[in-house]
Write a protein that holds these residues in place. Structure first.
Motif, PDB file in Angstrom:
ATOM      1  N   SER A   1       0.739  -1.135  -0.159  1.00  0.00           N
ATOM      2  CA  SER A   1      -0.046   0.063   0.153  1.00  0.00           C
ATOM      3  C   SER A   1       1.013   1.302   0.038  1.00  0.00           C
ATOM      4  O   SER A   1       0.424   2.138  -0.551  1.00  0.00           O
ATOM      5  CB  SER A   1      -0.868   0.108   1.210  1.00  0.00           C
ATOM      6  N   SER A   2       1.913   1.012   0.711  1.00  0.00           N
ATOM      7  CA  SER A   2       2.937   2.286   0.959  1.00  0.00           C
ATOM      8  C   SER A   2       3.569   2.548  -0.475  1.00  0.00           C
ATOM      9  O   SER A   2       3.818   3.911  -0.850  1.00  0.00           O
ATOM     10  CB  SER A   2       3.857   2.225   1.837  1.00  0.00           C
TER      11      SER A   2
ATOM     12  N   SER B   1       1.991   2.622  -3.304  1.00  0.00           N
ATOM     13  CA  SER B   1       1.262   3.496  -4.149  1.00  0.00           C
ATOM     14  C   SER B   1       1.040   4.694  -3.516  1.00  0.00           C
ATOM     15  O   SER B   1       0.236   5.612  -4.198  1.00  0.00           O
ATOM     16  CB  SER B   1      -0.247   2.687  -4.122  1.00  0.00           C
ATOM     17  N   THR B   2       1.729   5.286  -2.547  1.00  0.00           N
ATOM     18  CA  THR B   2       1.386   6.540  -1.982  1.00  0.00           C
ATOM     19  C   THR B   2       2.850   7.370  -2.408  1.00  0.00           C
ATOM     20  O   THR B   2       3.688   6.841  -2.410  1.00  0.00           O
ATOM     21  CB  THR B   2       1.515   6.435  -0.432  1.00  0.00           C
TER      22      THR B   2
END
Lengths: 720, 148, 294, 534
Positions: free
Chosen positions: D516-517, D519-520
């Protein structure tokens, strides 16, 4: 494994096996034959103890008896380690190594290098054989065997027959383990275990409210003593870093395959040879810590051996069956304290003030208990107070801190076991015949009905009174002589304690007179005078059966001869002094003037005879049997009868003060000391009562207190 | 407002909520109000946690708060069931009813005097009339007009 | 005169915390339900002043006007909380609590914790509180029970709360001194362990908490690092569910069986049970519905 | 979370699954014995799985995989089996499945709490002990008594967990992460900063206060006597065992191992509470006539002894001592012994009661030991063990506790600290002497009391078996404590070692969050003074 190793394990193992067998099978299978396992076990254990005694004596003789300046003797010991109870890795890191090191060994060799296990502190279930243990074992097993035999008759028909023998076997096991334990922890374990057995046996007749209460009291008062003992053991642990009596060698720590080369000491025991041979200043801690250790141990001894002010439980303990009183509360368990103090002699020598305390407490207890015994009317209570008094004598001997004194104390323990067991068993025989009545006011003149009991108790009374040449004479005499020697020696050295010991000497002499008096008072009251039999006994008051008489006879013979034999041959002292704790340089005899002993003996005999005469005068005087007695004690009789006008003076000068003093002592004992001991028991209860209202069942209140507690802690943490 | 003063303010507000809840928990006797006060303490904790999480730029504070929320819901379910049952057997929501189990021979805590209820505080709630009966409209109107 | 003024000012600087604590305690005490209620308005004023004084100790208070939003939210939350604790009528308490929850939720939003704000409103205010209101209405719809009008040892509870607040204020002032943002993290003047700050800085997801896809991150964390806790929380919900049902069912069952077996046991309210089980003293007290007076 | 950690957690997973299944199936099948047997089988299998795990040492993630965890897990399973046996009879008809399931979950809670290395996991694990306990308390009895007990426990427990959580929030604030490893490292390196020195004591005290409720330490103990008295023997056994063990272990993990350099506050608090707790428990127990109330005070007193061990463990730095003089070792060993003796005592009482009429008063024990010699001997063994009389297990336990305290007193260090610990040890020994009075009273009544004629002792075979097992263990541990000692000392050593090795720079990056990170978009680091975001 040599024979000694096997014996020292077998002797406690047999009673343990008997306990288990009786507990498992007693109620359903054995029934009225429940005594068999105990009998078999104690008899075998006794025989084995004798073998052990002779083995130890033979082995110990090999040790040089006379120490020279270069090689002081350190006695004989043999240790068997059964299993490791606990093992602490790397325990000696960070401790002050100087305390662990002792004597001529360089530092590096005493404590093992890391990895060899030398830093490990292990507590083993270890048994030891040395002269002190062997003597104690022989005494304990002999008396218990006789008591077991006696109880076959005495306890016959009791519904708890199997329970009785279970407890007795358990007690014999615990006591044999106590005297053969080779570290303080094991000693403590069985110290408590004999207390538990005593509790069980005192409360054996639980239907009697007094019996249950007395059991409780005995246990709790003992717990107070144990509190001191436990702290003493902890202090030893912290101070010396070990709890073992003996040294541990590398050989014992490593696998057998690694054990090559000469045995090297890895860790020195508290009472181990290495430490004993070292100069005292290096080996033992003196000063405040040494004093604290010795006094705490002595508190434990006071609890177990019923010394002032923890003696209050012993008279009450007479609620138990009489054989139990004979076995536990006269001959064996109560001597555990004496044994322990004798065992720890080096620790007491390290703090001389402790010895003075021991002597003072012992002497005072002896006097106090003797004074109380003078006015008791319950035969067993007389004997109970007499036991307390005699235990005081033993401590008085130990408190002299001289080899002669300690030997005398232990010798008194040894002889006392026989004649006190004899007296108790005799009292039991009387009680048996009188249908359970033991109050002397209800019976009298029993010597026709109970001839054997009468004669055996006569011998026992003479022995207790200290009449030549029975057992009590020799041992008591030696105690008195040792105290006098100590007083003289201290006086010569200009020490201030000389007056203390001199006072104690005179007190002990007076006590000897009292002892003779109360013993024969009870004896005459019971067996002489008009024949009176309480209604409880019915019409069949008769002599006890053979299995009760037999032990009495054996004990009577022993009481008569054992003292004389050992005193003449010096066999007891010679053997005992080979115990490591006593074969110890500072203790070696300083060759005191033995010339004085004859005087002491003469004086004490005179005093004892005086006491007996007084008793005869008072309790045989105007009785129907007076003629028979007059032949025995003609001078006293004539004195009392013909010189009539002396009576009132005599009465006023000697008897009334004595009685008054006795009454006052008893009153103080009952209502002050007992009350104080009880008060200590009520203190927690009182605190509890004050705190009870807090528990009011209201949730908000509870929440409030929780929050306030949290706030106090928070504020405290912020301020501190 | 810089980060550290933001944190400090939040922690202060959290402490106020916690302290108020704590005081209420101790002294309120209505069991439901006690539970509400306990929840208020948890709100204080949640505020602190979220503030710390923001300060450290870490998720832990918020995650912890989510779990506190969940557990509070569980406890609320049990509290409701428990309080209902307690109410059914004592007829009150008073926690002080439940002081039967206490040290022997201790007198129970009993309210010596009860507070007078001031007339001004008296509230009225709508009453449902039994079905099938026409309500007396005028009376109800008169009674509630002041408040409606 | 000026001397006196100076001394007064000095005294004020030294002791205003204690004054504030006393004010908080007195105010709270006045507000809490007591037997004879008086001075509630004064209590409200006093406690507000006290808390204001405490807040003024906060170094950050200086920037009050820039932080107007925060302080208004905080004021609303705290007043609602105080009202929850102090109102006599439990229904009002619950409604004030709802306001406090809304305030907390707003504070969560202010911190960037959007999910928590929503969840608080939905779960707490929406579900839990409404259920409690139901129970309250069922239990004593009139809200006039005597036990709501008196409280347990208010004179101890109020100072306790004040002391806790004082302790926390002092501890926070010690632990979090106002620092110059220019001081680098890790230097001795910086209050926070360098490791923590370094960890927070070094992470790739800087400012994640304030990011637009906040929820995605939160969910990611929740179901990765805290997966185990999530599973256990699920179990907890199950236990609570089963337990709540079991409690109610148990009551009905045991009442049925107990009534069948011992018709007198089980109920405190029947005189026979009272006579059987409790002491006389207790039974007077437990003779509940009627009379709590002695 | 990874496959390995799931593998490690297999026992807990199994227990939770079985408990859930029992809950669900219990709605349809009302078989009294069946659920008990299934639960017992599950516990045995879980025990085997724990055993198979051996002495795993893993990287600290959310779970601390160390010897202490393994020890407590094994202990929890043994105690769980005993509690299951103990509660076999007391279950209300038709609600066996709820009871058995809740019991399994509470045991799982203890297993998880012992190994939790993350504040979140720790919190939910502790709740997993508490919440089933509320249910069990309510279901355990009938009528108002159990209602009152459940209410008291519930409300005070809610208060205490709020306090504990507040402490957690400050602990989190000290470390900036929920991982205890990170917290420990942050505190260790930031010991001199204002934050740690200012808020550390507050966190420590709050956590201590929260956990003291579970341990039943004075003044957080008030619920215990009332609740024990109001509930069944089985529930009282559970309360005296599970929360206490969890509280003590968590106390050691949080204050002892995760807050290095913050021990001064903690050991002072522990010492004060220990002294108060043991004294108050013992003096109040002297007055009791209700057996459960008496044992409640006894359990309070034993908490005091164990807190003495905790204090000793906190007061000495780990490097300066060997494993057995560590106070934690004494505490752990004593805890084990105490759990066995207390659970055994409750089993005896459960067995001795009549059907539907449990044993209440001490007088009712009169003479039962003579008619039931096995149980009588077992009871005597438990009482002697609790009183610390050799050669039973309690003696060895007390010995190591006092050894721990005296090791502090004997180690080089601050003189006043040493004096305090020596005094504490003396107080402990004195308390042991006082405690003998009421334990002995129970033995005296059961063996020497005039027996009542009414029939007794139909508690069934299960409590009898539990009592017998406990008695055998108590005697065996007393005579040969070395194997248990070794395990306990390994556990403590392992936990100390795990707590002293350096933590990884960042917590193990989990797969999902890494995904998820990624995609940040990494924004520039700026601490914006703005308020709400987004």
């Amino acid at each position: 494994m040599s024979r000694i190793d096997l014996l020292i394990v077998l002797i406690p193992a047999l009673p343990l096996a008997a306990t288990l067998v009786t507990a498992a099978l007693g109620r359903r299978v054995l029934g009225t034959a429940s005594h068999l396992p105990a009998l078999l076990a104690t008899a075998t254990a006794f025989v084995l103890s004798l073998v052990l005694l002779f083995d130890v004596r033979r082995e110990a003789s090999a040790v040089p008896t006379q120490p020279t300046a270069t090689t002081p003797s350190a006695g004989y010991e043999r240790v068997v380690s059964l299993w490791t109870w606990a093992n602490i890795a790397d325990a000696y890191h960070g401790l002050d190594v100087k305390l662990l090191r002792a004597g001529n060994q360089p530092a590096g060799e005493l404590i093992g290098a890391p990895g060899t296990g030398g830093f490990n502190f292990s507590i083993d279930v270890a048994l030891r054989a040395d002269p002190l243990t062997a003597i104690m074992l022989a005494t304990v097993t002999l008396v218990s065997m006789l008591v077991v035999i006696y109880s076959i008759g005495y306890m016959h028909g009791d519904p708890g027959y199997w329970r009785f023998y279970t407890y007795v076997s358990l007690f014999v096991f615990s006591m044999t383990m106590l005297v053969s334990a080779s570290n303080f922890l094991l000693l403590y374990v069985f110290w408590e275990a004999v207390g538990v057995c005593s509790y069980l046996l005192i409360g054996f007749w639980y239907q009697k409210r007094e019996a249950a209460a007395a059991g409780m009291k005995a246990f709790l008062v003992n717990r107070v003593g144990d509190f001191g003992f436990a702290l003493g053991v902890f202090l030893i642990w912290v101070t010396y870093g070990t709890l073992n009596f003996h040294d541990v060698n590398y050989h014992d720590m490593l696998d057998a395959s690694d054990a090559t080369g000469p045995a090297k000491v890895a860790v020195t025991g508290v009472l181990g040879t290495t430490r004993l041979l070292a100069p005292a200043s290096e080996a033992y801690v003196g000063g405040a810590i040494g004093l604290a250790i010795a006094l705490l141990l002595f508190v434990g001894a006071c609890g177990k051996s019923a010394q002032f002010p923890l003696h209050v439980w012993l008279p009450d303990a007479m609620e138990g069956p009489t054989p139990v009183s004979a076995l536990i509360h006269a001959a064996t368990m109560v001597t555990a304290g004496v044994y322990m103090v004798a065992r720890c002699t080096p620790l007491f020598l390290a703090a001389p003030e402790a010895s003075h305390v021991v002597a003072a407490i012992g002497g005072f207890t002896a006097l106090l208990a003797a004074l109380i015994a003078v006015t008791q009317t319950d035969l067993k209570r007389v004997l109970a107070y007499s036991t307390i008094s005699q235990l005081g004598y033993m401590f008085l001997g130990l408190g002299t801190a001289s080899l002669a004194g300690i030997t005398a104390g232990m010798f008194h323990l040894f002889t006392h076991a026989f004649f006190k067991a004899l007296l108790f068993l005799g009292a039991g025989s009387v009680m048996h015949a009188m249908g359970g009545v033991i109050d002397m006011r209800s019976f009298g003149g029993l010597r026709r009905k109970l001839p054997v009991t009468h004669w055996t108790m006569f011998i026992g009374s003479l022995a207790l009174a200290g009449v030549v040449p029975l057992a009590g004479f020799w041992s008591k005499d030696e105690v008195l002589a040792a105290v006098l020697d100590k007083a003289v020696a201290a006086g010569e050295a200009g020490e201030s304690v000389a007056s203390l010991y001199r006072t104690l000497y005179w007190g002990a002499l007076f006590t000897a007179g009292l002892t003779a008096f109360y013993t024969f008072r009870a004896f005459f009251w019971t067996f002489y005078g008009e024949e009176r039999i309480p209604p409880e006994a019915g019409h069949h008051a008769h002599e006890s059966p053979a299995n009760m008489i037999g032990p009495l006879a054996v004990l009577a013979i022993l009481s008569a001869f054992v003292g004389w034999w050992f005193a003449m041959t010096h066999g007891f002292a010679r053997l005992l002094n080979l115990t490591p704790s006593l074969a110890y340089a500072p203790l070696q005899p300083e060759h005191a003037a033995h010339g004085g002993h004859l005087t002491v003996a003469a004086v004490s005999t005179l005093v004892a005879c005086g006491g007996i005469l007084l008793a005869a005068y008072l309790y045989c005087g105007d009785r129907s049997e007076v003629r028979a007695l007059a032949r025995w004690f003609a001078p006293a009789y004539r004195l009392s009868y013909s010189k009539f006008f002396i009576d009132p003076i005599y009465n006023a000068v000697v008897v009334l003060p004595l009685r008054g003093l006795a009454a006052v002592s008893y009153w103080i004992d009952r209502y002050v000391i007992d009350a104080l001991v009880n008060l200590c028991g009520y203190l927690p209860l009182a605190i509890g009562a004050l705190l009870r209202p807090l528990q009011n069942g209201v949730v908000p209140f509870y929440a409030m207190v929780m929050v306030l507690g949290m706030l106090v802690l928070l504020v405290g943490s912020l301020l501190g | 407002m810089n980060e550290i003063s933001l944190l400090q303010n939040y922690l202060f507000v959290g402490a106020v909520l916690f302290a108020l809840g704590m005081a209420g928990f101790i002294c309120r006797r209505n069991m439901i109000v006690m539970f509400l006060c306990a929840e208020m303490m948890l709100q204080g904790v949640s505020l602190s946690l979220v503030a710390w999480g923001r300060f450290y730029n870490d998720w832990g504070g918020q995650i912890m708060t989510i779990f506190i929320l969940t557990v509070a819901a569980c406890e609320a379910a049990l509290a409701l069931a428990l309080v209902m049952m307690l109410f059914r057997s004592s007829g009150k929501l008073d926690i002080l009813v439940w002081q039967y189990d206490r040290e022997e021979n201790q007198a129970p805590i009993v309210d010596r005097e009860l507070p007078e209820e001031p007339v001004s505080d008296r509230t009225h709630w709508p009453e449902l009339v039994p079905a099938g009966i026409e309500p007396d409209q005028t009376k109800l109107e008169v009674r509630y007009r002041r408040r409606i | 005169m000026t001397n006196l003024l100076e001394r007064l000012t000095a005294w004020w600087h030294a002791y205003n915390v204690y004054v504030a604590l006393v004010l908080v305690a007195v105010g709270l005490y006045l507000l809490l339900p007591r037997r004879r209620s008086w001075g509630r308005a004064a209590g409200a004023v006093t406690s507000v002043i006290g808390m204001g004084l405490l807040a003024a100790r906060s170094p950050a208070f200086a920037g009050f006007f820039q932080q107007g939003v925060f302080w208004s939210l905080a004021a609303v939350t705290i007043s609602a909380a105080a009202a929850t604790v102090t109102f006599r009528n439990p229904v009002y308490c619950a409604i004030w609590f709802a306001l406090a929850l809304l305030g907390t939720a707003a504070l969560f939003f202010y911190q960037g914790a959007q999910f928590l704000g929503v969840a608080t409103v939905v779960v707490y205010a929406g579900a839990i509180l409404v259920t409690f209101l139901f129970v309250l209405m069922l239990a004593n719809p009139k809200g006039q029970a005597y036990y709501d009008r008196i409280s347990w040892e208010a004179w101890l509870a109020a100072p306790a709360a004040a002391v806790l607040l004082g302790v926390m204020t002092v501890a926070l002032a010690r632990g979090l001194p106002a620092i110059d943002p220019a001081v680098p993290a890790g230097s001795p003047d910086f209050p926070v362990p360098a490791v923590s700050v370094a960890r927070a800085m070094s992470q790739p997801r800087v400012e994640e908490i304030l990011a637009t896809d906040h929820m995605a991150h939160l969910g990611g964390q929740l179901f990765s690092r805290y997966l185990l806790a999530i599973e256990i929380a699920g179990t907890l919900l199950l236990v609570a569910l089963v337990g709540a049902v079991a409690i109610v069912v148990h009551e009905q069952r045991s009442r049925a069986t107990v009534d069948a077996a011992h018709p007198t046991a089980g109920h405190a309210l029947t005189p026979a049970a009272l006579a059987a089980g409790r002491t006389q003293h207790d039974s007077q007290f437990a003779g509940a519905g009627a009379n709590i007076h002695e | 979370m990874s496959v390995e950690s799931l593998d490690y957690l297999l026992p807990e997973v199994l227990l939770i699954l079985i408990a859930t299944a029992i809950y669900v199936a219990g709605a349809f099948v009302a078989a009294r014995a069946l659920w008990g047997w299934i639960a017992a089988a599950a516990l045995v299998v879980a025990g085997a799985l724990v055993w198979r795990g051996g002495e795993l040492v893993g990287t600290p993630g959310p779970l601390a995989v160390d010897a202490l965890t393994q020890y407590v897990r094994g202990l929890a399973i043994v105690v769980g089996l005993l509690l299951l046996l103990l509660s076999a009879r007391s279950a209300a008809a038709g609600q066996v499945s709820e009871q058995v399931g809740s019991l399994l979950l509470a045991i799982t809670g203890l297993m998880l709490a012992a190994g939790a290395n993350d504040l979140v996991l720790l919190f939910v694990s502790l709740e997993l002990i508490s919440i089933p306990t509320y249910v069990l308390l309510y279901l355990g009895g009938r009528g108002q008594k159990s209602q009152e007990a459940a209410a008291k426990y519930f409300f005070l427990s809610v208060l205490s967990s709020a306090v504990l959580l507040y402490g957690f929030s400050f602990l989190y604030g000290l470390g900036g992460s929920t991982s205890l490893t990170v917290i420990r490292q942050a505190i260790a390196t930031g010991g001199s900063t204002a934050l740690v020195s200012g808020l550390g004591p507050v966190a420590a005290v709050l956590i201590f206060a929260g956990l003291a409720y579970k341990i039943a330490a004075v003044p957080f103990h008030f619920y215990a006597p009332d609740v024990y008295q109001g509930t069944s023997h089985a529930n009282a056994a559970l309360l005296s065992v599970l929360p206490k063990a969890a509280g003590l272990i968590v106390l050691v993990r949080l204050l002892g191992l995760s807050m290095p350099g913050q021990h001064v506050t903690a050991w002072r608090v522990a010492m004060v509470l220990a002294a108060l707790t043991m004294t108050l428990g013992n003096v109040l127990a002297l007055w009791q006539t209700n057996v459960r109330r008496l044992l409640a005070y006894s359990s309070i007193a034993h908490s005091g002894y164990m807190l003495m061990g905790v204090a000793a463990g906190l007061a000495v730095l780990p490097a300066a001592q060997n494993a057995e003089s560590d106070g934690y070792f004494g505490m752990l060993f004593y805890l084990t012994v105490y759990m066995l003796a207390t659970a055994g005592t409750f089993a005896v009482f459960e067995y001795l009661g009549r059907r539907d009429e449990p044993l209440e008063r001490v007088d009712e024990l009169a003479g039962v030991a003579r008619s039931q010699p096995v149980v009588g001997i077992a009871l005597a063994a438990f009482m002697f063990s609790l009183a610390g009389i050799p050669p039973l297990a309690g003696f060895a336990g007390k010995l190591w506790l006092f050894y721990g305290a005296l090791s502090v007193a004997g180690a080089p260090g601050d003189r006043s600290v040493k004096t305090w610990f020596a005094l504490l040890a003396v107080l402990g020994v004195l308390n042991a002497a006082v405690a003998a009075a009421y334990y002995l009273r129970l033995i005296g009544v059961s063996w020497f009391g005039a027996s009542t004629e009414r029939p007794r002792a139909d508690g069934g075979r299960a409590p009898w078996a539990a009592a017998l097992v406990c008695a055998v263990l108590v005697i065996a541990i007393g005579v040969y404590p070395f194997p248990l000692m070794r395990r306990a000392s390994l556990a403590v050593q392992g936990a100390r070692a795990a707590a002293s090795e350096p933590a990884p720079a960042a917590p193990t990056a989990p797969a999902l969050s890494a995904a998820s990170s990624s995609s940040t978009a990494i924004e520039p680091k700026s601490k914006s003074p703005s308020g709400p975001a987004g």
